[in-house]
Design a protein around this motif. Structure first.
Motif, short mmCIF file in Angstrom:
data_model
loop_
_atom_site.label_atom_id
_atom_site.label_comp_id
_atom_site.label_asym_id
_atom_site.label_seq_id
_atom_site.Cartn_x
_atom_site.Cartn_y
_atom_site.Cartn_z
N ARG A 158 0.83 -1.20 0.00
CA ARG A 158 0.00 0.00 0.00
C ARG A 158 0.87 1.25 0.00
NH1 ARG A 158 0.09 2.35 5.07
NH2 ARG A 158 0.76 1.04 6.82
N PHE A 159 0.22 2.39 -0.08
CA PHE A 159 0.90 3.67 0.07
C PHE A 159 0.98 4.04 1.56
CE2 PHE A 159 -0.13 3.81 -4.33
CZ PHE A 159 0.74 4.71 -4.93
N CYS A 160 2.00 4.80 1.90
CA CYS A 160 2.14 5.28 3.27
C CYS A 160 1.11 6.38 3.54
CB CYS A 160 3.55 5.82 3.49
SG CYS A 160 3.86 6.43 5.17
N THR A 161 0.57 6.40 4.75
CA THR A 161 -0.39 7.44 5.13
C THR A 161 0.06 8.24 6.35
OG1 THR A 161 -1.64 5.86 6.49
CG2 THR A 161 -2.35 6.15 4.20
N ASP A 162 1.30 8.05 6.78
CA ASP A 162 1.79 8.81 7.92
C ASP A 162 1.90 10.30 7.58
OD1 ASP A 162 1.89 6.51 9.33
OD2 ASP A 162 4.04 6.52 9.72
N LYS A 163 2.08 11.09 8.60
CA LYS A 163 2.14 12.54 8.42
C LYS A 163 3.24 12.92 7.42
CE LYS A 163 2.28 16.82 11.08
NZ LYS A 163 2.37 17.40 12.44
N GLY A 164 2.88 13.77 6.47
CA GLY A 164 3.84 14.25 5.48
C GLY A 164 3.88 13.45 4.20
N ALA A 165 3.22 12.29 4.18
CA ALA A 165 3.26 11.44 2.98
C ALA A 165 2.58 12.11 1.79
CB ALA A 165 2.60 10.09 3.26
N ASP A 166 1.61 12.97 2.05
CA ASP A 166 0.93 13.65 0.96
C ASP A 166 1.84 14.64 0.22
OD1 ASP A 166 -1.41 12.33 1.34
OD2 ASP A 166 -2.41 13.92 2.46
N ASP A 167 2.95 14.99 0.83
CA ASP A 167 3.88 15.94 0.19
C ASP A 167 4.87 15.25 -0.75
OD1 ASP A 167 2.75 18.11 1.52
OD2 ASP A 167 4.03 17.81 3.28
N CYS A 168 4.84 13.92 -0.81
CA CYS A 168 5.77 13.21 -1.69
C CYS A 168 5.41 13.46 -3.16
CB CYS A 168 5.73 11.72 -1.39
SG CYS A 168 6.39 11.28 0.23
N ILE A 169 6.43 13.45 -4.00
CA ILE A 169 6.23 13.71 -5.42
C ILE A 169 6.28 12.41 -6.21
CG2 ILE A 169 7.11 16.07 -5.28
CD1 ILE A 169 9.76 15.03 -6.41
N PHE A 170 5.49 12.36 -7.28
CA PHE A 170 5.45 11.19 -8.15
C PHE A 170 5.59 11.67 -9.59
CE2 PHE A 170 2.87 10.21 -4.40
CZ PHE A 170 3.48 9.04 -3.96
N GLU A 171 6.61 11.17 -10.28
CA GLU A 171 6.88 11.57 -11.64
C GLU A 171 5.89 10.90 -12.60
OE1 GLU A 171 8.99 13.83 -12.40
OE2 GLU A 171 10.05 13.99 -10.46
N GLU A 172 5.41 11.67 -13.58
CA GLU A 172 4.42 11.15 -14.51
C GLU A 172 4.97 9.97 -15.32
OE1 GLU A 172 1.14 10.19 -16.46
OE2 GLU A 172 1.29 11.51 -14.71
N GLN A 173 6.29 9.96 -15.55
CA GLN A 173 6.87 8.84 -16.29
C GLN A 173 6.71 7.53 -15.52
OE1 GLN A 173 10.95 10.02 -16.68
NE2 GLN A 173 11.51 9.37 -14.62
N ASP A 174 6.54 7.61 -14.21
CA ASP A 174 6.26 6.43 -13.40
C ASP A 174 4.76 6.22 -13.22
OD1 ASP A 174 9.01 5.96 -12.91
OD2 ASP A 174 9.00 7.42 -11.28
N VAL A 175 4.05 7.31 -13.01
CA VAL A 175 2.62 7.22 -12.71
C VAL A 175 1.82 6.74 -13.91
CG1 VAL A 175 0.58 8.53 -12.02
CG2 VAL A 175 2.78 9.00 -10.92
N LYS A 176 2.11 7.30 -15.08
CA LYS A 176 1.42 6.91 -16.32
C LYS A 176 -0.09 7.04 -16.22
CE LYS A 176 5.12 3.57 -17.21
NZ LYS A 176 5.49 2.14 -17.33
N GLY A 177 -0.54 8.08 -15.52
CA GLY A 177 -1.96 8.35 -15.42
C GLY A 177 -2.72 7.49 -14.43
N ARG A 178 -2.04 6.64 -13.69
CA ARG A 178 -2.72 5.72 -12.76
C ARG A 178 -2.88 6.34 -11.37
NH1 ARG A 178 1.47 0.88 -13.63
NH2 ARG A 178 2.82 2.71 -13.41
#
Length: 480
Positions: free
Chosen positions: A236-256
């Motif tokens: 799963r994704f982390c939900t601890d404090k500050g996790a919402d500030d993490c960045i995700f590159e579109e080349q990895d995300v691919k719209g998902r």
């Protein structure tokens, strides 16, 4: 949620159709073909190989003879399942007691004499380390092995001699070790530094598909070494404090979105592990069941995951539910009602898929075998053998048959378990009673909004959409 599932399945079908079309085109124009690999990573600098055993690389394929090769069949060979299912009643065992021969002999004796028939053993632990020597070069290169069990093969052989079902646990996304040796795979903050959770641990970015093969290679090797089942925890994704500030590159995300990528990962792992003749299970938060907000926050879509794996294991510890859940003032004080309510919620979430004939995982809940003193006086109780027996009864009364007990310190009161004979007699009574009782509809009280979720949200605020979902579905509990 059903639309999300349809989109996922359409995506897989589109990919398959494209591949088939390419094969046919190549046949028409008499091009030289090579078999496509499933590799999702760049090779390590020193040549370490992370390719799962049942996949191929360019070196071990040969060109197709254009004059004699027939176009690839559009129908895949039917999978013949030779695995033997077991109705699991299990204990979690950390790596230290597993590595202690004397302690393991005591535990095996308990399993010989009681209803217990399975164990969960750490393969890849909470610190990111593989717990026994594996013949995978890339693990040595990344220094990912820290031997806690000297001879896992001999131990597994001994467990099999005692007819004990062996589940290997892989802690998936939380991995402080890889944060030191493979930072490019990790969650990263906007300033470029690695993200760390409330315990100071790094987390892998689930969009990094190179990592999918890293854990798949470990899983396949564990199956080859003798484990009956591979269980993925922290998938799963982390939900601890500050996790919402993490960045995700579109080349990895691919719209998902989060739930899509975790569902894709589960399907990818499950298909490869199943083909190797091993069962696969996934652990999920109990609070995601029926909650869109919780599901989107951690990326776990309960029905979607249940449709791709063999076993799904919701962590339905009473201590993890906020006051008011299931109409209970303090869920930790009423283990039977809390477990019964959580299991019924699971049945409701999956019932429509079962009625439509969909393949759905067996539900095997994690039960609480620890005392949650952090809840404060008046909010918790000692989880002794009587409390645990109440939890087990809640599982049975909801219509499920399997369970696993969690105590991180591996301290269990073995006097609370039935003998083998008593367990068989109980199973017979349960089967007879279920035949006479119709399914009950679940009615629930509204859930409360705990401070843990508020702290996990960016700026402590909810969007309008999230607020409406929260009011409808209830909160996420962010600790484990």
């Amino acid at each position: 949620m059903r639309n999300d599932l349809k989109n996922i399945m359409d995506l897989f079908r589109d990919r398959q159709n494209i591949r088939r079309s390419l094969v046919l085109m190549c046949s028409v124009f008499l091009l030289m073909l090579t078999v496509c690999s499933c590799k999702r990573y760049e090779p390590l600098a020193s040549g370490g190989d992370m390719t799962p055993e049942n996949q191929t690389t360019e070196e071990d394929t040969s060109p197709v003879e254009t004059e004699t090769t027939e176009p690839e069949s559009e129908t895949e060979p039917e999978f013949i399942d030779t695995r033997t299912p077991v109705k699991v009643k299990a204990l979690y065992l950390a790596s230290k007691p597993v590595g202690n021969n004397e302690r393991m002999d005591e535990i095996i004796k308990v399993l010989d004499e009681t209803e217990l028939n399975a164990v969960v053993i750490d393969i890849k632990d909470d610190y990111g380390k593989v717990t026994y020597a594996m013949d995978l070069p890339y693990l040595s290169e990344l220094e990912s092995i820290e031997v806690a069990v000297e001879d896992m093969s001999s131990l597994l052989k001994k467990l099999k001699e005692h007819e004990i079902y062996c589940i290997g646990r892989i802690v998936t996304m939380r991995d402080p070790h890889l944060g030191r040796v493979k930072p490019e795979w990790m969650l990263t903050k906007q300033d470029g530094t690695l993200y760390k959770d409330n315990s100071g641990y790094g987390w892998v970015n689930p969009y990094k598909e190179e990592y999918w093969d890293y854990i798949l290679g470990i899983a396949l090797q564990a199956g080859k070494d003798g484990f009956d089942e591979i269980q993925f925890d922290y998938i799963r994704f982390c939900t601890d404090k500050g996790a919402d500030d993490c960045i995700f590159e579109e080349q990895d995300v691919k719209g998902r979105d989060k739930t899509t990528v975790i569902s894709e990962l589960c399907s990818y792992l499950s298909e490869n592990i199943r083909n190797a003749g091993v069962y696969m299970s996934c652990d999920v938060f109990g609070t995601i069941i029926g909650s869109k907000l919780d599901s989107r926050a951690v990326g776990q879509d309960y029905p979607a995951m249940a449709m791709s794996v063999d076993y799904i294991c919701p962590m339905i510890y009473p201590s993890h539910y906020g006051n008011g859940n299931f109409g209970i003032d303090h869920p930790d004080l009423e283990p039977y009602k809390a477990i019964l309510g959580a299991c019924k919620r699971s049945k409701n979430a999956l019932s429509s898929y079962l009625s439509e004939g969909e393949r759905v995982a067996v539900v095997r809940p994690w039960l609480q075998a620890f005392t949650a003193t952090w809840l404060g006086k008046g909010n918790y109780m000692t989880y002794d053998k009587n409390a645990i027996r109440q939890e087990i009864q809640g599982v049975y009364d909801a219509g499920y048959d399997e369970w696993i007990l969690w105590n991180p310190s591996v301290k269990y009161d073995y006097t609370g378990f039935l003998t083998k004979t008593q367990g068989e007699e109980e199973a017979k009574r349960i089967e007879e009673s279920r035949a006479a009782i119709p399914e009950e509809e679940l009615t629930e009280a509204a859930e409360t909004f705990p401070v843990e979720l508020e702290e996990a949200l960016k700026d402590g605020e909810l969007s309008g959409e999230d607020e409406s979902i929260l009011l409808e579905d209830g909160p996420i509990i962010t600790y484990e």
